[in-house]
Write a protein that holds these residues in place. Sequence first.
Motif, PDB file in Angstrom:
ATOM      1  N   HIS A 175      11.114   2.798  -1.996  1.00  0.00           N
ATOM      2  CA  HIS A 175      12.250   1.926  -1.701  1.00  0.00           C
ATOM      3  C   HIS A 175      11.967   0.956  -0.547  1.00  0.00           C
ATOM      4  N   LEU A 176      10.750   1.014  -0.013  1.00  0.00           N
ATOM      5  CA  LEU A 176      10.450   0.228   1.175  1.00  0.00           C
ATOM      6  C   LEU A 176      10.606  -1.276   0.938  1.00  0.00           C
ATOM      7  N   THR A 203      20.860   1.614   7.806  1.00  0.00           N
ATOM      8  CA  THR A 203      20.803   2.437   9.008  1.00  0.00           C
ATOM      9  C   THR A 203      19.418   3.041   9.190  1.00  0.00           C
ATOM     10  N   ASN A 204      18.872   3.513   8.088  1.00  0.00           N
ATOM     11  CA  ASN A 204      17.507   4.045   8.095  1.00  0.00           C
ATOM     12  C   ASN A 204      16.812   3.637   6.817  1.00  0.00           C
ATOM     13  N   PHE A 205      15.560   3.277   6.932  1.00  0.00           N
ATOM     14  CA  PHE A 205      14.783   3.011   5.733  1.00  0.00           C
ATOM     15  C   PHE A 205      14.598   4.326   4.990  1.00  0.00           C
ATOM     16  N   ARG A 206      14.735   4.244   3.659  1.00  0.00           N
ATOM     17  CA  ARG A 206      14.670   5.477   2.868  1.00  0.00           C
ATOM     18  C   ARG A 206      13.225   5.872   2.583  1.00  0.00           C
ATOM     19  N   ALA A 237      16.397  -6.288   1.684  1.00  0.00           N
ATOM     20  CA  ALA A 237      17.800  -6.218   2.099  1.00  0.00           C
ATOM     21  C   ALA A 237      17.931  -6.551   3.583  1.00  0.00           C
ATOM     22  N   ALA A 238      16.989  -6.038   4.383  1.00  0.00           N
ATOM     23  CA  ALA A 238      17.020  -6.292   5.826  1.00  0.00           C
ATOM     24  C   ALA A 238      16.844  -7.782   6.121  1.00  0.00           C
ATOM     25  N   PRO A 255       0.803  -1.240   0.000  1.00  0.00           N
ATOM     26  CA  PRO A 255       0.000   0.000   0.000  1.00  0.00           C
ATOM     27  C   PRO A 255       0.831   1.284   0.000  1.00  0.00           C
ATOM     28  N   HIS A 256       2.151   1.182   0.206  1.00  0.00           N
ATOM     29  CA  HIS A 256       2.980   2.379   0.359  1.00  0.00           C
ATOM     30  C   HIS A 256       4.026   2.505  -0.749  1.00  0.00           C
TER      31      HIS A 256
END
Length: 386
Positions: A366-367, A381-384, A373-374, A359-360
Amino acid sequence: MLRLRSFIAARLLSSTSAAAISPLHRLLSAAARAPAVSPNPSFTVEQYLVETCGLTRAQALKASVKLSRLKSPSKPDAVLAFLAGLGLSRDAVAAAVAKDPQLLCASVERTLTPNVAKLISLGMSRSEVARLVSIGCDRFRTRSVVSKVQYYLPIFGSFENLLRIVERNSYLLTSNVERVVKPNVAFLQKCGLGACDIANLCLSQSRLLTANLERLGAMVACAEGLGVPRGSGMFKHALHAVGFHSEENIAAKVDNLKKTLMWSDAEVGIAVSRNPHVLRKSKDMLQRRSDFLISEVGLQPTYIAHRPVMLGLSLEGRLRPRYYVVKFLKDNGLLMRDPSYYTVVTLTEKAFMERFICPHKEAAPHLSEDYAAACNGEMPTNFRFV
């Protein structure tokens, strides 16, 4: 003649072709039934075991002690031909002979051939029979092996299960069925376990049916003492978890749960009754999950105790990646409602993607890539966001 038999037996062991073996097998069987051959001065058991059976010198030296009465290769040649005809490779024959040297003295006509015929009549294939010979060669030369297979089959459900369990515990073929096995089966059935449950337990606790009945009773009492009563859905899992560990060992596992996850006795009881397999988790595994779930996610120990299935989920492949996905969505105002962490990690992968990733796509293109990748251990370090 003796050298000819040994030569033929050795050649048979180098080929497992049933078509080629059959006439030679009959020839050697006939030779085995012929009048006894006088002792051959040139025949030595140790040399025969090495050159014809494929044993190492050390194995042959050890095995020859049990074959001191063997003065001729007549009977062992017939046995080797029989084993080759059954489909055993040279290495498998060598392993069987090393395990049970007296197999070479078994009667092909009176014992081995009838046993094979009866087992095949029960539905076993020749390859399954060959595997059984490899596992329990010392019992295969006795006629009782057939009745034992016939008894175990309805319990274990298939020949494959039977063979897998016997591989783990060959004592199933040596234990007295009437005095040992049947009382254990009856006891487990009184505890509410069916044949399928018993078979599955035997795959992990192979001594289940051959153990002393008192030891089995202690195992059941231990499971009940942890808050899992016999007859409950979790009882079979509790038996699997406690296994044949001592009371001291189980107490140490309980103490580790209390220390690592900051649980009270009552919370340990709740967790174990809902998922007995937490007792089988290593200290390191529990510590890493405690550090993450309590220290980073911020879950309360009692929350985890009521949902112990989380402790069995992959930290790198599920617990951590999904937490960061939901955290990213919450931090960026993309979630209308705050889902429970337990719901998030217990969703199927498809359901999680449909609810929290797909939905996003426009707001967070890039989620999906970052989540993948995770899950592969490449935690950004942070989701983009863009």
